[in-house]
Scaffold this motif. Structure first.
Motif, PDB file in Angstrom:
ATOM      1  N   ALA A  84       0.846  -1.187   0.000  1.00  0.00           N
ATOM      2  CA  ALA A  84       0.000   0.000   0.000  1.00  0.00           C
ATOM      3  C   ALA A  84       0.882   1.238   0.000  1.00  0.00           C
ATOM      4  O   ALA A  84       2.061   1.188   0.387  1.00  0.00           O
ATOM      5  CB  ALA A  84      -0.924   0.008   1.226  1.00  0.00           C
ATOM      6  N   GLU A  85       0.332   2.348  -0.435  1.00  0.00           N
ATOM      7  CA  GLU A  85       1.070   3.608  -0.428  1.00  0.00           C
ATOM      8  C   GLU A  85       1.498   3.950   1.000  1.00  0.00           C
ATOM      9  O   GLU A  85       0.754   3.768   1.956  1.00  0.00           O
ATOM     10  CB  GLU A  85       0.173   4.712  -0.990  1.00  0.00           C
ATOM     11  CG  GLU A  85       0.888   6.042  -1.180  1.00  0.00           C
ATOM     12  CD  GLU A  85      -0.014   7.083  -1.802  1.00  0.00           C
ATOM     13  OE1 GLU A  85       0.500   8.135  -2.234  1.00  0.00           O
ATOM     14  OE2 GLU A  85      -1.249   6.847  -1.856  1.00  0.00           O
ATOM     15  N   ASP A  86       2.731   4.470   1.130  1.00  0.00           N
ATOM     16  CA  ASP A  86       3.237   4.701   2.479  1.00  0.00           C
ATOM     17  C   ASP A  86       4.377   5.708   2.441  1.00  0.00           C
ATOM     18  O   ASP A  86       5.061   5.879   1.426  1.00  0.00           O
ATOM     19  CB  ASP A  86       3.736   3.384   3.089  1.00  0.00           C
ATOM     20  CG  ASP A  86       3.999   3.490   4.576  1.00  0.00           C
ATOM     21  OD1 ASP A  86       3.390   4.371   5.217  1.00  0.00           O
ATOM     22  OD2 ASP A  86       4.810   2.714   5.100  1.00  0.00           O
ATOM     23  N   ASP A  87       4.589   6.397   3.586  1.00  0.00           N
ATOM     24  CA  ASP A  87       5.747   7.256   3.781  1.00  0.00           C
ATOM     25  C   ASP A  87       6.881   6.395   4.317  1.00  0.00           C
ATOM     26  O   ASP A  87       6.774   5.799   5.395  1.00  0.00           O
ATOM     27  CB  ASP A  87       5.431   8.378   4.768  1.00  0.00           C
ATOM     28  CG  ASP A  87       4.440   9.371   4.201  1.00  0.00           C
ATOM     29  OD1 ASP A  87       4.599   9.745   3.018  1.00  0.00           O
ATOM     30  OD2 ASP A  87       3.507   9.767   4.928  1.00  0.00           O
ATOM     31  N   VAL A  88       7.983   6.351   3.579  1.00  0.00           N
ATOM     32  CA  VAL A  88       9.101   5.487   3.911  1.00  0.00           C
ATOM     33  C   VAL A  88      10.317   6.341   4.244  1.00  0.00           C
ATOM     34  O   VAL A  88      10.645   7.287   3.522  1.00  0.00           O
ATOM     35  CB  VAL A  88       9.436   4.537   2.739  1.00  0.00           C
ATOM     36  CG1 VAL A  88      10.696   3.731   3.034  1.00  0.00           C
ATOM     37  CG2 VAL A  88       8.260   3.612   2.468  1.00  0.00           C
ATOM     38  N   ASN A  89      10.973   6.021   5.370  1.00  0.00           N
ATOM     39  CA  ASN A  89      12.209   6.700   5.742  1.00  0.00           C
ATOM     40  C   ASN A  89      13.395   5.872   5.280  1.00  0.00           C
ATOM     41  O   ASN A  89      13.426   4.654   5.465  1.00  0.00           O
ATOM     42  CB  ASN A  89      12.283   6.911   7.261  1.00  0.00           C
ATOM     43  CG  ASN A  89      13.586   7.558   7.686  1.00  0.00           C
ATOM     44  OD1 ASN A  89      14.544   6.881   8.036  1.00  0.00           O
ATOM     45  ND2 ASN A  89      13.630   8.887   7.646  1.00  0.00           N
ATOM     46  N   ILE A  90      14.379   6.536   4.701  1.00  0.00           N
ATOM     47  CA  ILE A  90      15.571   5.864   4.203  1.00  0.00           C
ATOM     48  C   ILE A  90      16.784   6.482   4.880  1.00  0.00           C
ATOM     49  O   ILE A  90      17.026   7.695   4.779  1.00  0.00           O
ATOM     50  CB  ILE A  90      15.686   5.995   2.673  1.00  0.00           C
ATOM     51  CG1 ILE A  90      14.453   5.378   2.010  1.00  0.00           C
ATOM     52  CG2 ILE A  90      16.963   5.321   2.170  1.00  0.00           C
ATOM     53  CD1 ILE A  90      14.319   5.671   0.553  1.00  0.00           C
ATOM     54  N   GLY A  91      17.544   5.662   5.610  1.00  0.00           N
ATOM     55  CA  GLY A  91      18.749   6.113   6.296  1.00  0.00           C
ATOM     56  C   GLY A  91      19.978   5.468   5.693  1.00  0.00           C
ATOM     57  O   GLY A  91      19.981   4.280   5.380  1.00  0.00           O
ATOM     58  N   SER A 112      19.596  10.987   5.825  1.00  0.00           N
ATOM     59  CA  SER A 112      18.252  10.474   6.081  1.00  0.00           C
ATOM     60  C   SER A 112      17.255  11.282   5.271  1.00  0.00           C
ATOM     61  O   SER A 112      17.375  12.508   5.171  1.00  0.00           O
ATOM     62  CB  SER A 112      17.913  10.563   7.572  1.00  0.00           C
ATOM     63  OG  SER A 112      16.613  10.078   7.811  1.00  0.00           O
ATOM     64  N   GLU A 113      16.294  10.608   4.678  1.00  0.00           N
ATOM     65  CA  GLU A 113      15.240  11.288   3.936  1.00  0.00           C
ATOM     66  C   GLU A 113      13.961  10.463   3.977  1.00  0.00           C
ATOM     67  O   GLU A 113      13.986   9.260   4.217  1.00  0.00           O
ATOM     68  CB  GLU A 113      15.656  11.534   2.484  1.00  0.00           C
ATOM     69  CG  GLU A 113      15.900  10.267   1.679  1.00  0.00           C
ATOM     70  CD  GLU A 113      16.179  10.568   0.218  1.00  0.00           C
ATOM     71  OE1 GLU A 113      15.466  11.436  -0.351  1.00  0.00           O
ATOM     72  OE2 GLU A 113      17.086   9.938  -0.356  1.00  0.00           O
ATOM     73  N   SER A 114      12.843  11.138   3.786  1.00  0.00           N
ATOM     74  CA  SER A 114      11.538  10.470   3.722  1.00  0.00           C
ATOM     75  C   SER A 114      10.936  10.666   2.342  1.00  0.00           C
ATOM     76  O   SER A 114      11.004  11.769   1.778  1.00  0.00           O
ATOM     77  CB  SER A 114      10.598  11.039   4.793  1.00  0.00           C
ATOM     78  OG  SER A 114      11.063  10.722   6.085  1.00  0.00           O
ATOM     79  N   ARG A 115      10.366   9.614   1.813  1.00  0.00           N
ATOM     80  CA  ARG A 115       9.709   9.681   0.509  1.00  0.00           C
ATOM     81  C   ARG A 115       8.384   8.926   0.583  1.00  0.00           C
ATOM     82  O   ARG A 115       8.237   7.967   1.337  1.00  0.00           O
ATOM     83  CB  ARG A 115      10.588   9.067  -0.580  1.00  0.00           C
ATOM     84  CG  ARG A 115      11.859   9.846  -0.862  1.00  0.00           C
ATOM     85  CD  ARG A 115      12.500   9.368  -2.139  1.00  0.00           C
ATOM     86  NE  ARG A 115      13.766  10.032  -2.387  1.00  0.00           N
ATOM     87  CZ  ARG A 115      14.502   9.830  -3.473  1.00  0.00           C
ATOM     88  NH1 ARG A 115      14.096   8.971  -4.406  1.00  0.00           N
ATOM     89  NH2 ARG A 115      15.644  10.462  -3.623  1.00  0.00           N
ATOM     90  N   ARG A 116       7.463   9.379  -0.215  1.00  0.00           N
ATOM     91  CA  ARG A 116       6.178   8.693  -0.313  1.00  0.00           C
ATOM     92  C   ARG A 116       6.214   7.783  -1.529  1.00  0.00           C
ATOM     93  O   ARG A 116       6.437   8.230  -2.650  1.00  0.00           O
ATOM     94  CB  ARG A 116       5.033   9.686  -0.431  1.00  0.00           C
ATOM     95  CG  ARG A 116       3.672   9.015  -0.441  1.00  0.00           C
ATOM     96  CD  ARG A 116       2.753   9.658   0.530  1.00  0.00           C
ATOM     97  NE  ARG A 116       1.491   8.936   0.678  1.00  0.00           N
ATOM     98  CZ  ARG A 116       1.119   8.351   1.779  1.00  0.00           C
ATOM     99  NH1 ARG A 116       1.910   8.373   2.839  1.00  0.00           N
ATOM    100  NH2 ARG A 116      -0.043   7.741   1.878  1.00  0.00           N
ATOM    101  N   PHE A 117       6.019   6.465  -1.256  1.00  0.00           N
ATOM    102  CA  PHE A 117       6.044   5.484  -2.324  1.00  0.00           C
ATOM    103  C   PHE A 117       4.639   4.925  -2.534  1.00  0.00           C
ATOM    104  O   PHE A 117       3.856   4.794  -1.588  1.00  0.00           O
ATOM    105  CB  PHE A 117       7.007   4.348  -1.994  1.00  0.00           C
ATOM    106  CG  PHE A 117       8.456   4.740  -2.067  1.00  0.00           C
ATOM    107  CD1 PHE A 117       8.986   5.264  -3.227  1.00  0.00           C
ATOM    108  CD2 PHE A 117       9.284   4.581  -0.969  1.00  0.00           C
ATOM    109  CE1 PHE A 117      10.319   5.625  -3.307  1.00  0.00           C
ATOM    110  CE2 PHE A 117      10.624   4.936  -1.027  1.00  0.00           C
ATOM    111  CZ  PHE A 117      11.141   5.466  -2.205  1.00  0.00           C
ATOM    112  N   SER A 118       4.367   4.584  -3.739  1.00  0.00           N
ATOM    113  CA  SER A 118       3.058   4.030  -4.096  1.00  0.00           C
ATOM    114  C   SER A 118       3.045   2.519  -3.905  1.00  0.00           C
ATOM    115  O   SER A 118       4.083   1.890  -3.694  1.00  0.00           O
ATOM    116  CB  SER A 118       2.729   4.368  -5.548  1.00  0.00           C
ATOM    117  OG  SER A 118       3.701   3.810  -6.416  1.00  0.00           O
ATOM    118  N   ALA A 119       1.852   1.937  -3.955  1.00  0.00           N
ATOM    119  CA  ALA A 119       1.736   0.483  -3.889  1.00  0.00           C
ATOM    120  C   ALA A 119       2.385  -0.136  -5.121  1.00  0.00           C
ATOM    121  O   ALA A 119       2.348   0.422  -6.216  1.00  0.00           O
ATOM    122  CB  ALA A 119       0.272   0.084  -3.806  1.00  0.00           C
TER     123      ALA A 119
END
Length: 339
Positions: A277-284, A295-302
């Motif tokens: 499902a679509e979600d806000d994902v943090n990448i470190g 570190s950054e946050s991106r919104r990824f789709s399903a």
């Protein structure tokens, strides 16, 4: 010359060759490595351990040998009543020494485990000692720290990966660091892998399992009035420690591919992520010391998403991307930044 001989000026290891030539022109040779004189390949090592200006009352000392970039625990001893430790007849080679303040020590809550030579908390910064002679003055000063005071706590478990199942990892040292990576406290996991820290004020912390020879990727913890007793789990894989999650659990996070290209010398790295499902994902992005580099946050789709980031500003070394969903599920992927 019949029965040739040579007198060496000093003991040592030499490469020796014998060359033979007959009157008819035939030749032959034989070479070998020889040891001349007595060489003692076993040595003693010891020294005093201090907690501040005083010798420590109780402590455990661990000796690790280094071979092919791997670390092996080869000997353990305790200090005597004068705070002295001693290793007897150790083979010549490369070693690091770790000193752990015992729980029954009067200074247990004031001084943390440390590595000889560097007086550092982390094995990556430990002094590598080549033992080729007796050394009875290997003094160690334990690491001083001051505990925080508050109403919150952090707890968790640490497991060791065993293929299809995980087993509790006992006696693992867990460091609790503040937002500036300064030591606040330390603890050890029990026989069920459980560890805890109590009496903590609100703020940002890092949980950091310190296992000699294994790279750790710490967990960032935020304590607040609404989050005052969180629980986190670690899992020990071969060569690294990360937050423990089931990659196929939950409603959002499904899987991640492998980073490519890998190794990479410059430019962009790529990673495919798949979410339900679509979600806000943090990448470190962490270095081999477990320090957060980006570190950054991106919104990824399903479905399948492609993540890209530039690594030109990174020094050569081993790095990991840790991807975490809004549910706290995480997965880690390593890559090498080459010269």
């Amino acid at each position: 010359v019949e029965n040739p001989y040579h007198i060496y000026a000093a003991p040592g290891t030499y490469d020796v060759c014998l060359y033979i030539e007959t009157s008819g022109g035939c030749t032959s040779s034989f070479c070998d490595n020889i040891v001349v004189g007595y060489q003692n390949l076993y040595h003693n090592m010891g020294g005093m351990i201090f907690a501040g200006i005083y010798p420590v009352d109780f402590a455990v000392v661990k000796l690790y040998s280094i071979y092919d970039s791997n670390y092996f625990l080869v000997a353990t001893c305790t200090v005597d009543t004068l705070g002295y430790y001693y290793f007897n007849q150790i083979p010549e080679g490369q070693y690091i020494v770790k000193v752990e303040n015992s729980m029954n020590s009067s200074t247990y809550h004031e001084y943390a485990p440390v590595y000889y030579g560097s007086n550092d908390l982390y094995w990556q910064n430990a002094f590598t000692y080549y033992l080729n002679a007796d050394n009875m003055n290997a003094t160690v000063n334990l690491f001083p720290f001051t505990s925080a005071t508050g109403q919150c706590f952090i707890q968790g478990n640490i497991f060791e990966y065993q293929g299809s199942s995980n087993t509790p990892a006992d006696d693992v040292e867990i460091l609790l660091l503040n937002a500036n990576y300064e030591l606040i406290d330390f603890s050890y996991s029990d026989s069920s892998g459980f560890f805890s820290f109590s009496n903590l004020p609100n703020g940002m912390y890092y949980l950091y399992p310190e296992v000699t020879g294994i790279t750790t990727y710490p967990i960032e913890v935020l304590l607040s009035d609404s989050i005052c007793g969180p629980s986190y789990n670690f899992i020990i894989y071969s060569g690294y420690i990360v937050q423990s999650v089931i990659e196929n659990a939950g409603d959002e996070f499904l899987a991640a591919g492998e980073i490519y290209p890998n190794p990479v010398s410059e430019g962009i790295i790529n990673l495919n992520l798949s979410l339900k499902a679509e979600d806000d994902v943090n990448i470190g992005l962490y270095n081999s010391l477990g320090q957060l580099m980006m570190s950054e946050s991106r919104r990824f789709s399903a479905g399948v998403n492609e993540y890209k980031t530039n690594i030109d500003d990174l020094a050569p070394g081993i790095y990991s991307l840790v991807i975490k969903t809004s549910d706290g599920l995480a997965i880690s992927r390593k890559f090498i930044r080459s010269n």
